[in-house]
Scaffold this motif. Structure first.
Motif, PDB file in Angstrom:
ATOM      1  N   VAL A 159       0.843  -1.186   0.000  1.00 15.29           N
ATOM      2  CA  VAL A 159       0.000   0.000   0.000  1.00 15.29           C
ATOM      3  C   VAL A 159       0.888   1.249   0.000  1.00 15.29           C
ATOM      4  O   VAL A 159       1.955   1.270   0.608  1.00 15.29           O
ATOM      5  CB  VAL A 159      -0.931   0.004   1.232  1.00 15.29           C
ATOM      6  N   ASP A 160       0.430   2.327  -0.705  1.00 14.27           N
ATOM      7  CA  ASP A 160       1.192   3.578  -0.682  1.00 14.27           C
ATOM      8  C   ASP A 160       1.399   4.039   0.754  1.00 14.27           C
ATOM      9  O   ASP A 160       0.461   4.030   1.563  1.00 14.27           O
ATOM     10  CB  ASP A 160       0.446   4.674  -1.456  1.00 14.27           C
ATOM     11  N   ALA A 161       2.606   4.480   1.087  1.00 13.71           N
ATOM     12  CA  ALA A 161       2.937   4.803   2.469  1.00 13.71           C
ATOM     13  C   ALA A 161       2.472   6.191   2.892  1.00 13.71           C
ATOM     14  O   ALA A 161       2.073   6.395   4.023  1.00 13.71           O
ATOM     15  CB  ALA A 161       4.443   4.689   2.686  1.00 13.71           C
ATOM     16  N   SER A 162       2.528   7.166   1.998  1.00  9.34           N
ATOM     17  CA  SER A 162       2.223   8.542   2.403  1.00  9.34           C
ATOM     18  C   SER A 162       1.959   9.409   1.189  1.00  9.34           C
ATOM     19  O   SER A 162       2.577   9.217   0.145  1.00  9.34           O
ATOM     20  CB  SER A 162       3.385   9.127   3.215  1.00  9.34           C
ATOM     21  N   PRO A 163       1.051  10.384   1.327  1.00  9.56           N
ATOM     22  CA  PRO A 163       0.854  11.346   0.244  1.00  9.56           C
ATOM     23  C   PRO A 163       1.874  12.481   0.271  1.00  9.56           C
ATOM     24  O   PRO A 163       1.865  13.348  -0.590  1.00  9.56           O
ATOM     25  CB  PRO A 163      -0.556  11.884   0.531  1.00  9.56           C
ATOM     26  N   GLU A 164       2.753  12.496   1.288  1.00 14.82           N
ATOM     27  CA  GLU A 164       3.732  13.561   1.451  1.00 14.82           C
ATOM     28  C   GLU A 164       5.133  13.033   1.174  1.00 14.82           C
ATOM     29  O   GLU A 164       5.389  11.829   1.184  1.00 14.82           O
ATOM     30  CB  GLU A 164       3.671  14.128   2.877  1.00 14.82           C
ATOM     31  N   ALA A 165       6.064  13.969   0.927  1.00 14.86           N
ATOM     32  CA  ALA A 165       7.467  13.579   0.795  1.00 14.86           C
ATOM     33  C   ALA A 165       7.949  13.001   2.125  1.00 14.86           C
ATOM     34  O   ALA A 165       7.590  13.480   3.199  1.00 14.86           O
ATOM     35  CB  ALA A 165       8.308  14.781   0.405  1.00 14.86           C
ATOM     36  N   LEU A 166       8.769  11.981   2.051  1.00 13.75           N
ATOM     37  CA  LEU A 166       9.241  11.282   3.240  1.00 13.75           C
ATOM     38  C   LEU A 166      10.747  11.378   3.349  1.00 13.75           C
ATOM     39  O   LEU A 166      11.469  11.345   2.346  1.00 13.75           O
ATOM     40  CB  LEU A 166       8.831   9.806   3.191  1.00 13.75           C
ATOM     41  N   MET A 167      11.227  11.497   4.589  1.00 10.57           N
ATOM     42  CA  MET A 167      12.656  11.418   4.846  1.00 10.57           C
ATOM     43  C   MET A 167      12.993  10.078   5.456  1.00 10.57           C
ATOM     44  O   MET A 167      12.370   9.657   6.442  1.00 10.57           O
ATOM     45  CB  MET A 167      13.113  12.519   5.804  1.00 10.57           C
ATOM     46  N   ILE A 168      13.966   9.396   4.881  1.00  9.71           N
ATOM     47  CA  ILE A 168      14.507   8.167   5.459  1.00  9.71           C
ATOM     48  C   ILE A 168      16.026   8.303   5.426  1.00  9.71           C
ATOM     49  O   ILE A 168      16.619   8.484   4.367  1.00  9.71           O
ATOM     50  CB  ILE A 168      14.080   6.909   4.679  1.00  9.71           C
TER      51      ILE A 168
END
Length: 345
Positions: A253-262
């Motif tokens: 499933v898509d994790a987030s509608p926003e940019a993510l920092m990893i």
């Protein structure tokens, strides 16, 4: 020795059209070790020099406790300062350098000698009191500068990149020595550095600055793990800012509608290490490098975005056999994924 809180209220400083400090406000707690961190030109040293009295703000206020020190002369501020180049007097021996602030204050001679030896003992240099400055190592000169800064029992200590001239091993040793000295004395300390690791190790709180403005104020852990802006995320380490839709939960499933920092070190090559709520990134291996304690992999996602993946040597048994151009998947636990609203990739 009673430390003081510091209030920086809407301070602005310009040099012609260049804005060095842009309406900076900050409350520093009594007894706190606070680090001003940022790249060259961020305003951190200008702010420190304003507190020291060597730079006069165009507007705003500087308060030491309840006292307005904005226009007070530097020698009236009861502030100890350790400069980048130590600013020791080469024609004086160690003891005379440490005694100098007390001599300026016209303290009794017996008291001057006693307090100078006490300060040298705190930095473990009492046996070198008669040595010439030129005969000291870099680390010893740094300790003399510290002893001179604390000998008159200031309630605030300012430190401007004091370890930048030291080699890596000595620098790391002195980081712990300065923090120990701070904890022993309880002096409110403002420390300037551009070294992220140094700030993380030493600070109660970190102020990240850029272009004369404060980007974020927080504990080292939150600055590193929960940056509020893309600048902070990338300045504090190997951060990947990944576009929405490229990160998926392990269940697909898509994790987030926003940019993510990893962060690079948050990845695993084994999905089990990321847990059931972890995320997955699929791509192609572009490059790999062995760095001793870890392997650094460069993974290219669909659309061409590059992601840095850092695998500890203890978990990297298969990294040496990886071939560039092969498809692979990197995994990270949900706790290591941080959304940055408004960040652009």
């Amino acid at each position: 020795m009673k430390s003081l809180a510091i209030t920086i209220d809407s301070v602005r400083k310009t040099y012609g059209t260049y804005i060095a400090l842009d309406d900076v406000s900050l409350d520093i707690k009594a007894g706190e070790f606070l680090t001003l961190l940022g790249p060259s030109g961020s305003g951190k040293t200008t702010l420190l020099m304003a507190l020291a009295g060597f730079v006069r703000p165009d507007s705003g206020k500087l308060l030491l406790g309840d006292q307005d020190i904005t226009r007070l002369a530097p020698n009236k501020r009861d502030i100890g300062i350790v400069f980048q180049n130590y600013a020791l007097f080469p024609h004086m021996n160690v003891l005379a350098n440490v005694e100098y602030p007390l001599v300026l204050r016209k303290a009794p001679r017996a008291e001057v000698r006693k307090r100078a030896f006490e300060a040298l003992a705190r930095v473990k240099l009492e046996d070198l009191s008669e040595r010439n400055i030129a005969a000291l190592s870099g680390g010893q000169r740094q300790r003399v500068a510290l002893a001179r800064a604390i000998v008159f029992e200031p309630r605030v200590m300012l430190m401007d990149e004091p370890l930048s001239a030291l080699d890596k091993n000595l620098r790391e040793t002195m980081q712990y020595e300065i923090r120990r000295l701070h904890d022993d004395l309880g002096i409110t300390t403002i420390y300037v550095t551009h070294d992220q690791r140094e700030a993380l190790i030493m600070s109660d709180r970190i102020v990240v600055m850029n272009s004369g403005r404060i980007q974020q104020i927080d504990t080292p852990q939150r600055i590193y793990n929960h940056p509020s802006t893309r600048f902070v995320a990338e300045f504090m380490g190997e951060a990947n800012i990944i576009a929405p839709g490229l990160v998926r939960r392990i269940d697909g499933v898509d994790a987030s509608p926003e940019a993510l920092m990893i962060r690079a070190e948050s990845f695993h090559l084994d999905a089990k290490l990321a847990g059931r709520d972890g995320v997955a990134l699929e791509g192609t291996l572009r490059a790999k490098a062995f760095r001793g304690e870890n392997w650094l992999l460069t993974l290219v996602l669909d659309g061409g975005q590059e992601v840095l993946v850092c695998i500890p040597a203890a978990l990297a048994s298969g990294c040496a056999e990886l071939a560039t151009g092969q498809s692979m998947t990197a995994f990270a636990s949900a706790a290591k994924v941080h959304a940055i609203p408004g960040a652009r990739t």
